[in-house]
Design a protein around this motif. Structure first.
Motif, mmCIF file in Angstrom:
data_model
loop_
_atom_site.group_PDB
_atom_site.id
_atom_site.type_symbol
_atom_site.label_atom_id
_atom_site.label_comp_id
_atom_site.label_asym_id
_atom_site.label_seq_id
_atom_site.Cartn_x
_atom_site.Cartn_y
_atom_site.Cartn_z
ATOM 1 N N HIS A 1 -54.812 108.676 37.507
ATOM 2 C CA HIS A 1 -55.621 107.991 36.492
ATOM 3 C C HIS A 1 -57.079 107.885 36.934
ATOM 4 C CE1 HIS A 1 -57.420 104.331 34.770
ATOM 5 N NE2 HIS A 1 -56.758 104.668 33.664
ATOM 6 N N LEU B 1 -58.685 111.301 36.849
ATOM 7 C CA LEU B 1 -58.928 111.698 35.467
ATOM 8 C C LEU B 1 -60.218 111.080 34.934
ATOM 9 C CD1 LEU B 1 -58.039 112.961 32.766
ATOM 10 C CD2 LEU B 1 -56.743 110.864 32.326
ATOM 11 N N GLU B 2 -60.415 109.789 35.156
ATOM 12 C CA GLU B 2 -61.625 109.128 34.664
ATOM 13 C C GLU B 2 -62.867 109.705 35.324
ATOM 14 O OE1 GLU B 2 -61.382 104.926 34.963
ATOM 15 O OE2 GLU B 2 -60.400 104.767 33.015
ATOM 16 N N TYR C 1 -60.234 119.906 28.023
ATOM 17 C CA TYR C 1 -59.704 118.581 27.725
ATOM 18 C C TYR C 1 -59.160 118.501 26.302
ATOM 19 C CZ TYR C 1 -61.296 116.442 32.056
ATOM 20 O OH TYR C 1 -61.445 116.099 33.368
ATOM 21 N N GLN D 1 -55.855 119.888 26.277
ATOM 22 C CA GLN D 1 -54.927 118.965 26.926
ATOM 23 C C GLN D 1 -54.403 117.918 25.945
ATOM 24 O OE1 GLN D 1 -53.725 118.932 30.170
ATOM 25 N NE2 GLN D 1 -52.401 117.307 29.368
ATOM 26 N N ILE D 2 -55.313 117.362 25.104
ATOM 27 C CA ILE D 2 -54.846 116.300 24.202
ATOM 28 C C ILE D 2 -53.980 116.873 23.083
ATOM 29 C CG2 ILE D 2 -56.817 114.831 24.742
ATOM 30 C CD1 ILE D 2 -58.086 115.576 22.123
ATOM 31 N N ASN E 1 -50.703 117.331 24.651
ATOM 32 C CA ASN E 1 -50.003 116.050 24.795
ATOM 33 C C ASN E 1 -49.326 115.647 23.491
ATOM 34 O OD1 ASN E 1 -50.924 115.981 27.391
ATOM 35 N ND2 ASN E 1 -52.397 114.323 27.079
ATOM 36 N N LEU F 1 -49.162 108.847 31.026
ATOM 37 C CA LEU F 1 -50.608 108.883 30.791
ATOM 38 C C LEU F 1 -50.980 109.767 29.611
ATOM 39 C CD1 LEU F 1 -51.974 109.193 34.433
ATOM 40 C CD2 LEU F 1 -52.040 107.189 32.970
ATOM 41 N N TYR G 1 -52.765 107.952 26.756
ATOM 42 C CA TYR G 1 -53.969 107.365 27.347
ATOM 43 C C TYR G 1 -55.043 108.437 27.531
ATOM 44 C CZ TYR G 1 -57.120 105.510 30.858
ATOM 45 O OH TYR G 1 -58.236 105.125 31.536
ATOM 46 N N ILE G 2 -54.611 109.640 27.957
ATOM 47 C CA ILE G 2 -55.553 110.754 28.100
ATOM 48 C C ILE G 2 -56.142 111.114 26.739
ATOM 49 C CG2 ILE G 2 -55.739 113.212 28.659
ATOM 50 C CD1 ILE G 2 -53.659 112.756 30.848
ATOM 51 N N SER H 1 -58.766 108.560 25.776
ATOM 52 C CA SER H 1 -59.933 108.654 26.660
ATOM 53 C C SER H 1 -60.800 109.855 26.302
ATOM 54 C CB SER H 1 -59.481 108.749 28.122
ATOM 55 O OG SER H 1 -58.774 107.588 28.505
ATOM 56 N N VAL H 2 -60.155 111.019 26.132
ATOM 57 C CA VAL H 2 -60.905 112.244 25.839
ATOM 58 C C VAL H 2 -61.557 112.163 24.460
ATOM 59 C CG1 VAL H 2 -60.706 114.728 25.450
ATOM 60 C CG2 VAL H 2 -59.508 113.664 27.368
#
Length: 483
Positions: A314, A317-318, A369, A372-373, A376, A444, A447-448, A451-452
């Motif tokens: 985590h 990642l941030e 990114y 990635q989302i 996900n 995560l 959450y990712i 965030s992205v």
């Protein structure tokens, strides 16, 4: 009370004209009589000298022409021999000739061989007379030259004329000066107007630099350059302000996520720690199931280690999201890539897959990114869809944004969990995968996503539909769309 420049210019101009005219009249009054007398005296003496060059005993045609020229200059002549017989007289009537002759006889004592100019009453501008005795061929001639112009009257009339003309010219002259300066001050008024707008914060205004006067053009160029630089500085300040605001928002979001993370970790660690504590106590009272309790403790330690690893993931990642690479790309390519990536799993679970993907959905961001989302969302949909179920992917342009949604058949998300699924380390405890001891591996994935998407200034969400769940997110459409 402050006065305007054009009023002062007009006032100064009037005073200047008055001063110039007054000084001119004064100088004329003082010096014109002297100059007039000087010119006339010189003219009379020259005429007397010219008479000495001609033969008075026998005048020729050219001599009469000479006398006529002088008479045109307001001189009169009376020339008589020593017997008082007229040789040349300006006025031709006999009565006038006899009157002049009698006058000369009465004033013979006033004649001189070295004559001087004599004026009536001895004052300037009075009638000038020149009485001389000239000898030619041993014979005397009496010569009288007189200025017959009314000098004083002429000059006085000239003074009155000039003064009258000055008064008459002041009115149209003043009107002309008002119009003249009003036209010339238009450029200055424009400069004032632009300066006031710049003062009010409008830095886009410009002054015309093609005026008649170079000084105004130079001043206009300086004001335009100042306005341009102020506009650039203001733009940079606004951009810095936006960046700082965005940075502060991100900092607040990260701080909130950090606090949520600590709270979640604290909550989740309580369960394995409680299990370890209880199992350790049981070891003190029994020897029969010692291996079981030791294995249970080791299992909980492994779970806690996994929890710590995810906590490190985590943090990494941030940190990585702070250095995202912004590029423009087509989301259609990303969606096609994700579909191909999960094709094997889709076939394995015999999922009925539908996709509705629009062309030319350009966004600007970090493609890795974004992939990635979407991945996900896709893995989450596959995980919660039963064998033979349906999944639908949608991509479209909507109100200057690009919207991506992933729908899957399955159970709806409980209302109490809707706000928590986006935070890190959160699991729905009612899921079948939730273990009996009350702990499951924290996830995560969503959450990712949040965030992205937040880092890309987008929005995200989830909706419970009639027969399933739809996860979605939107990103701003790229500013310069490729045709």
């Amino acid at each position: 009370m402050k006065r305007k420049l054009n009023s002062d210019i007009f006032l100064v101009q009037c005073v200047f004209l008055l001063a110039i005219t007054g000084i001119s009249i004064l100088l004329y009054t003082i010096f014109m009589p002297v100059y007039y007398e000087y010119v006339k005296d010189k003219q009379i003496i020259q005429a007397y000298s010219d008479i000495g060059e001609i033969d008075l005993a026998e005048l020729e045609e050219k001599d009469y022409v000479m006398f006529a020229n002088y008479e045109n200059e307001n001189l009169s002549f009376y020339i008589a021999d020593e017997d008082m017989n007229p040789v040349y007289v300006t006025k031709n009537s006999d009565s006038e000739k006899h009157a002049i002759t009698r006058n000369i006889v009465r004033k013979l004592d006033a004649f001189s061989r070295k004559p001087e100019i004599i004026r009536s009453n001895g004052k300037l501008l009075e009638t000038a007379k020149y009485r001389g005795i000239m000898n030619q061929s041993e014979k005397d001639y009496y010569i009288v030259i007189k200025d017959i112009a009314a000098g004083r009257k002429s000059i006085t009339m000239a003074e009155i004329f000039y003064l009258s003309m000055f008064v008459l010219m002041m009115i149209p002259g003043s009107i002309f000066m008002i119009f003249f300066w009003k036209q010339r001050l238009k450029s200055l008024e424009q400069l004032i107007s632009v300066s006031e707008q710049i003062t009010d914060g409008n830095f886009s205004v410009q002054v015309q630099e093609k005026g008649r006067y170079e000084e105004f053009n130079q001043l206009s160029a300086c004001i335009n350059e100042m306005s341009r630089r102020l506009q650039e500085q203001t733009g940079r300040l606004e951009e810095n302000k936006k960046q700082m605001l965005h940075h502060n928002v991100r900092q607040d979001q990260m701080e909130k996520r950090r606090k949520d993370l600590i709270a979640n970790i604290s909550h989740e660690l309580k369960t394995p720690l409680a299990v370890i504590s209880s199992q350790a106590e049981m070891l003190e009272y029994t020897q029969d199931e010692r291996e079981y309790y030791i294995a249970s403790i080791q299992e909980e330690v492994t779970k806690m280690s996994d929890m710590v690893s995810r906590l490190l993931d985590h943090s990494i990642l941030e940190h990585q999201m702070e250095n995202m690479i912004q590029k423009k790309f087509d989301m259609k390519e990303v969606m096609d890539y994700i579909i191909g990536k999960y094709e094997g799993m889709i076939k394995k679970k015999r999922i009925h897959m539908e996709s509705f993907l629009s062309e030319k959905c350009y966004v600007e961001g970090d493609r890795e990114y974004i992939e990635q989302i979407v991945s996900n969302y896709m893995s989450n949909a596959l995980e919660h869809t039963e064998i033979g179920g349906n999944i639908r992917l949608t991509l479209k342009n909507q109100d200057h944004t690009v919207r991506v949604s992933v729908y899957n058949e399955g159970r709806p998300i409980p209302k109490e969990d809707m706000e928590h699924i986006w935070s890190g380390f959160y699991r729905n405890r009612k899921e079948p995968r939730y273990e009996k001891n009350g702990f499951a591996h924290a996830g995560l994935g969503l959450y990712i996503v949040q965030s992205v998407v937040t880092m890309h200034n987008g929005n995200y969400g989830v909706d419970n539909l009639a027969s399933g769940v739809e996860f979605w997110f939107t990103l701003p459409e790229a500013s310069d769309m490729v045709e």
